[in-house]
Write a protein that holds these residues in place. Structure first.
Motif, PDB file in Angstrom:
ATOM      1  N   MET A  47       0.830  -1.151   0.000  1.00 22.64           N
ATOM      2  CA  MET A  47       0.000   0.000   0.000  1.00 22.64           C
ATOM      3  C   MET A  47       0.892   1.237   0.000  1.00 22.64           C
ATOM      4  SD  MET A  47      -2.946   0.578   2.760  1.00 22.64           S
ATOM      5  CE  MET A  47      -4.550   0.675   2.156  1.00 22.64           C
ATOM      6  N   ASP A  48       0.631   2.166  -0.892  1.00 21.98           N
ATOM      7  CA  ASP A  48       1.423   3.391  -0.989  1.00 21.98           C
ATOM      8  C   ASP A  48       0.659   4.543  -0.350  1.00 21.98           C
ATOM      9  OD1 ASP A  48       3.447   2.146  -2.318  1.00 21.98           O
ATOM     10  OD2 ASP A  48       2.603   2.543  -4.296  1.00 21.98           O
ATOM     11  N   PHE A  49       1.380   5.255   0.501  1.00 10.40           N
ATOM     12  CA  PHE A  49       0.807   6.437   1.134  1.00 10.40           C
ATOM     13  C   PHE A  49       1.384   7.671   0.461  1.00 10.40           C
ATOM     14  CE2 PHE A  49       0.661   3.233   4.503  1.00 10.40           C
ATOM     15  CZ  PHE A  49      -0.682   3.297   4.843  1.00 10.40           C
ATOM     16  N   PRO A  50       0.544   8.685   0.246  1.00 13.33           N
ATOM     17  CA  PRO A  50       1.069   9.901  -0.370  1.00 13.33           C
ATOM     18  C   PRO A  50       1.994  10.621   0.616  1.00 13.33           C
ATOM     19  CG  PRO A  50      -1.215  10.216   0.249  1.00 13.33           C
ATOM     20  CD  PRO A  50      -0.885   8.770   0.502  1.00 13.33           C
ATOM     21  N   VAL A  51       3.096  11.069   0.112  1.00 10.19           N
ATOM     22  CA  VAL A  51       4.073  11.776   0.935  1.00 10.19           C
ATOM     23  C   VAL A  51       4.118  13.223   0.468  1.00 10.19           C
ATOM     24  CG1 VAL A  51       6.483  11.909   1.612  1.00 10.19           C
ATOM     25  CG2 VAL A  51       5.416   9.680   1.222  1.00 10.19           C
ATOM     26  N   SER A  52       3.873  14.109   1.411  1.00 10.15           N
ATOM     27  CA  SER A  52       3.921  15.520   1.044  1.00 10.15           C
ATOM     28  C   SER A  52       5.339  16.033   1.263  1.00 10.15           C
ATOM     29  CB  SER A  52       2.927  16.333   1.885  1.00 10.15           C
ATOM     30  OG  SER A  52       3.263  16.217   3.242  1.00 10.15           O
ATOM     31  N   PRO A  53       5.739  17.002   0.477  1.00 15.32           N
ATOM     32  CA  PRO A  53       7.101  17.530   0.648  1.00 15.32           C
ATOM     33  C   PRO A  53       7.224  18.233   2.004  1.00 15.32           C
ATOM     34  CG  PRO A  53       5.856  18.873  -0.884  1.00 15.32           C
ATOM     35  CD  PRO A  53       5.010  17.683  -0.568  1.00 15.32           C
ATOM     36  N   ARG A  54       8.450  18.303   2.503  1.00 18.11           N
ATOM     37  CA  ARG A  54       8.710  18.964   3.781  1.00 18.11           C
ATOM     38  C   ARG A  54       8.458  20.451   3.676  1.00 18.11           C
ATOM     39  NH1 ARG A  54      13.729  17.163   7.476  1.00 18.11           N
ATOM     40  NH2 ARG A  54      12.381  15.908   8.729  1.00 18.11           N
ATOM     41  N   VAL A  55       7.887  20.968   4.733  1.00 19.07           N
ATOM     42  CA  VAL A  55       7.623  22.399   4.783  1.00 19.07           C
ATOM     43  C   VAL A  55       8.777  23.056   5.534  1.00 19.07           C
ATOM     44  CG1 VAL A  55       6.039  24.164   5.637  1.00 19.07           C
ATOM     45  CG2 VAL A  55       5.149  21.984   4.806  1.00 19.07           C
ATOM     46  N   ALA A  56       9.322  24.090   4.960  1.00 18.68           N
ATOM     47  CA  ALA A  56      10.441  24.787   5.595  1.00 18.68           C
ATOM     48  C   ALA A  56       9.910  25.672   6.720  1.00 18.68           C
ATOM     49  CB  ALA A  56      11.183  25.629   4.578  1.00 18.68           C
ATOM     50  N   VAL A  57      10.480  25.520   7.903  1.00 20.66           N
ATOM     51  CA  VAL A  57      10.098  26.336   9.050  1.00 20.66           C
ATOM     52  C   VAL A  57      10.936  27.606   9.018  1.00 20.66           C
ATOM     53  CG1 VAL A  57       9.993  26.421  11.567  1.00 20.66           C
ATOM     54  CG2 VAL A  57       9.570  24.266  10.378  1.00 20.66           C
ATOM     55  N   PRO A  58      10.278  28.760   9.111  1.00 19.53           N
ATOM     56  CA  PRO A  58      11.057  29.999   9.061  1.00 19.53           C
ATOM     57  C   PRO A  58      11.961  30.124  10.285  1.00 19.53           C
ATOM     58  CG  PRO A  58       8.757  30.474   9.549  1.00 19.53           C
ATOM     59  CD  PRO A  58       8.860  29.007   9.248  1.00 19.53           C
ATOM     60  N   THR A  59      13.132  30.684  10.064  1.00 16.41           N
ATOM     61  CA  THR A  59      14.084  30.892  11.150  1.00 16.41           C
ATOM     62  C   THR A  59      13.583  32.026  12.029  1.00 16.41           C
ATOM     63  OG1 THR A  59      15.854  30.266   9.646  1.00 16.41           O
ATOM     64  CG2 THR A  59      16.495  31.363  11.683  1.00 16.41           C
ATOM     65  N   PRO A  60      13.525  31.807  13.361  1.00 14.14           N
ATOM     66  CA  PRO A  60      13.029  32.874  14.238  1.00 14.14           C
ATOM     67  C   PRO A  60      14.016  34.041  14.303  1.00 14.14           C
ATOM     68  CG  PRO A  60      13.776  31.003  15.537  1.00 14.14           C
ATOM     69  CD  PRO A  60      13.847  30.602  14.098  1.00 14.14           C
ATOM     70  N   THR A  61      13.460  35.219  14.471  1.00 12.98           N
ATOM     71  CA  THR A  61      14.302  36.406  14.587  1.00 12.98           C
ATOM     72  C   THR A  61      14.899  36.470  15.995  1.00 12.98           C
ATOM     73  OG1 THR A  61      12.473  37.770  15.352  1.00 12.98           O
ATOM     74  CG2 THR A  61      12.830  37.661  12.968  1.00 12.98           C
ATOM     75  N   ALA A  62      15.864  37.364  16.182  1.00 17.63           N
ATOM     76  CA  ALA A  62      16.510  37.503  17.492  1.00 17.63           C
ATOM     77  C   ALA A  62      15.508  37.928  18.555  1.00 17.63           C
ATOM     78  CB  ALA A  62      17.648  38.506  17.400  1.00 17.63           C
ATOM     79  N   VAL A  63      14.548  38.759  18.187  1.00 20.17           N
ATOM     80  CA  VAL A  63      13.539  39.207  19.147  1.00 20.17           C
ATOM     81  C   VAL A  63      12.668  38.039  19.593  1.00 20.17           C
ATOM     82  CG1 VAL A  63      11.518  40.696  19.428  1.00 20.17           C
ATOM     83  CG2 VAL A  63      13.519  41.537  18.216  1.00 20.17           C
ATOM     84  N   GLU A  64      12.282  37.183  18.649  1.00 19.80           N
ATOM     85  CA  GLU A  64      11.451  36.034  18.993  1.00 19.80           C
ATOM     86  C   GLU A  64      12.193  35.040  19.876  1.00 19.80           C
ATOM     87  OE1 GLU A  64      10.446  34.694  15.111  1.00 19.80           O
ATOM     88  OE2 GLU A  64       8.605  35.882  15.016  1.00 19.80           O
ATOM     89  N   ILE A  65      13.492  34.914  19.686  1.00 19.25           N
ATOM     90  CA  ILE A  65      14.280  33.987  20.496  1.00 19.25           C
ATOM     91  C   ILE A  65      14.381  34.503  21.926  1.00 19.25           C
ATOM     92  CG2 ILE A  65      16.600  33.053  20.845  1.00 19.25           C
ATOM     93  CD1 ILE A  65      16.854  32.971  17.787  1.00 19.25           C
ATOM     94  N   GLN A  66      14.540  35.803  22.104  1.00 17.09           N
ATOM     95  CA  GLN A  66      14.702  36.388  23.423  1.00 17.09           C
ATOM     96  C   GLN A  66      13.386  36.553  24.169  1.00 17.09           C
ATOM     97  OE1 GLN A  66      16.792  40.016  22.774  1.00 17.09           O
ATOM     98  NE2 GLN A  66      18.712  39.001  22.286  1.00 17.09           N
TER      99      GLN A  66
END
Length: 101
Positions: free
Chosen positions: A1-20
């Motif tokens: 049985m074959d399952f459909p595989v969706s391509p990987r979604v790129a996660v945006p890199t967090p900004t310095a403000v979001e990290i802090q």
């Protein structure tokens, strides 16, 4: 049985403000609505245990200047209760953990 595989979604890199930025705390979710009426503040002060809760009530009570005489009187009473509670915490902490010699 074959399952459909969706391509990987790129996660945006967090900004310095979001990290802090700190993780959302429960305090942000339980912020009092401002301004509070005198009656609402009186009810909230009865159930508040910690000085920081009482401080939040005072801020919400005095959020809309000019404050009425009743609001100022209640804020003063709540501040006195918060100061007594803080003094109690300080003395209890000192009795549990005495300062080093």
């Amino acid at each position: 049985m074959d399952f459909p595989v969706s391509p990987r979604v790129a996660v945006p890199t967090p900004t310095a403000v979001e990290i802090q930025k700190p993780v959302a705390s429960t305090a942000e979710q339980t912020v009092l609505p401002a301004p509070l009426s005198v009656d609402e503040a009186r009810v909230a002060a009865r159930t508040a245990f910690e000085p920081r809760e009482r401080t939040a009530i005072i801020r919400a009570l005095l959020a809309n200047p000019p404050a009425s005489a009743a609001a100022l009187s209640l804020a003063t009473q709540i501040a006195a209760q918060a100061q007594q509670a803080m003094a109690g915490y300080t003395s209890a902490l000192a009795s549990i953990d005495p300062p080093p010699d």
